[in-house]
Design a protein around this motif. Sequence first.
Motif, short mmCIF file in Angstrom:
data_model
loop_
_atom_site.label_atom_id
_atom_site.label_comp_id
_atom_site.label_asym_id
_atom_site.label_seq_id
_atom_site.Cartn_x
_atom_site.Cartn_y
_atom_site.Cartn_z
N PRO A 180 -11.45 3.03 5.15
CA PRO A 180 -11.53 2.41 3.37
C PRO A 180 -12.50 4.05 2.43
N GLU A 195 -10.77 2.82 -5.29
CA GLU A 195 -10.69 2.64 -3.40
C GLU A 195 -9.91 2.01 -3.40
N PRO A 197 -8.17 1.64 0.56
CA PRO A 197 -7.57 1.05 2.22
C PRO A 197 -7.91 1.40 3.02
N ASP A 229 1.10 2.30 8.26
CA ASP A 229 1.62 2.64 6.83
C ASP A 229 2.17 4.04 6.33
N ALA A 261 3.44 -3.05 2.04
CA ALA A 261 2.36 -3.63 1.91
C ALA A 261 0.95 -2.62 1.72
N LEU A 262 1.52 -1.24 2.01
CA LEU A 262 0.49 0.04 1.81
C LEU A 262 0.58 -0.54 0.58
N LYS A 264 1.24 -1.73 -2.61
CA LYS A 264 1.50 -3.13 -3.45
C LYS A 264 -0.31 -2.80 -3.06
N ALA A 265 -0.88 -2.21 -2.50
CA ALA A 265 -2.74 -2.24 -2.75
C ALA A 265 -2.93 -0.28 -3.36
N LEU A 266 -2.21 -0.33 -3.18
CA LEU A 266 -2.32 1.75 -4.10
C LEU A 266 -0.98 1.22 -5.63
#
Length: 304
Positions: A180, A195, A197, A229, A261-262, A264-266
């Motif tokens: 992270p 941030e 991940p 990812d 998945a990545l 959605k996290a960004l």
Amino acid sequence: MFVYVGAGLFFFLFWLVWVFPTDALKSRILTEIENQTQGRYKFDVGSLDVSIFGSVTFNNLKVSEGVGEGEKVLLKTPKLKLSFSPFALGSMAKSPDLDFYLKGSKGDLEGNFRQDGDEMRLTASFDQFPISDLGVIGAKAKLDLSGTLDGDIDLQLNRADAAKNSGKIDLSLINLTMGPKRVSIDPSSPEASMEIPEIKLSGAKDSGIQGEVNKENLELNAIKLQGGDLDLDLSGRVVLQGAKAGDYRLALQGGFSIAEALAKALPFLFIIEQQKNPQGVYPLNITGRLGKPSIRIGTFQLPI
């Protein structure tokens, strides 16, 4: 006669080893290292073994930079062995010629480093070596990297005459992961940060770096990250000209795609969503100096 000569040689070597000032030499080696680094680096050594036949072995060695919370571990190894010719000690400072062996927490690394004037030769063979053991890589990249290196580096570089440069790079990047990290979105505003991940950059196979040095150019045939990812495919060249590595010029082209998945996290990826082609790949161009590259995704210029 042969008995006398043999006996004389035996006792000469025996007393040479017996009375050799090993403790004084150990102290001199550590002092010389501290003097050469001007106190910038801290060396913690469990024990130091010196051989009069041309080798120094550091056991449980840790090399760090900074103190307290700002300390960065650049190297940590249970064993580092440097081997050299005892007859070349007088010229070692100006023209080093060393074989090295570095034991990792898993795997190992061995090779040779030689420098003579403007010419430098480096060979290194990585055998399932953990990247985290070479903390200097993460410190320079300002990233928390883990994973495994496997493969070979063979480089011969000449600062005065680029026509004499040659060499190859063939490295596999196995289960490469970036920890992270908080990054700045707007360099002019310290508060504008977010941030990122942990990102798995590669899987267990088919990822790596292959290149060849041809005079002043490092031709990168492939920089690939697959199975994680992020799928990345780059090629191009690095022009090896400049007073320091940060001045080298980049010309890399390719593309990348991001796992759902990545993505959605960004959430900030919506900024470049329109740059994606019909195959779901973002075109990528990296140019400029290595110390401060210019990165363009499609037509979008990253503000770095």
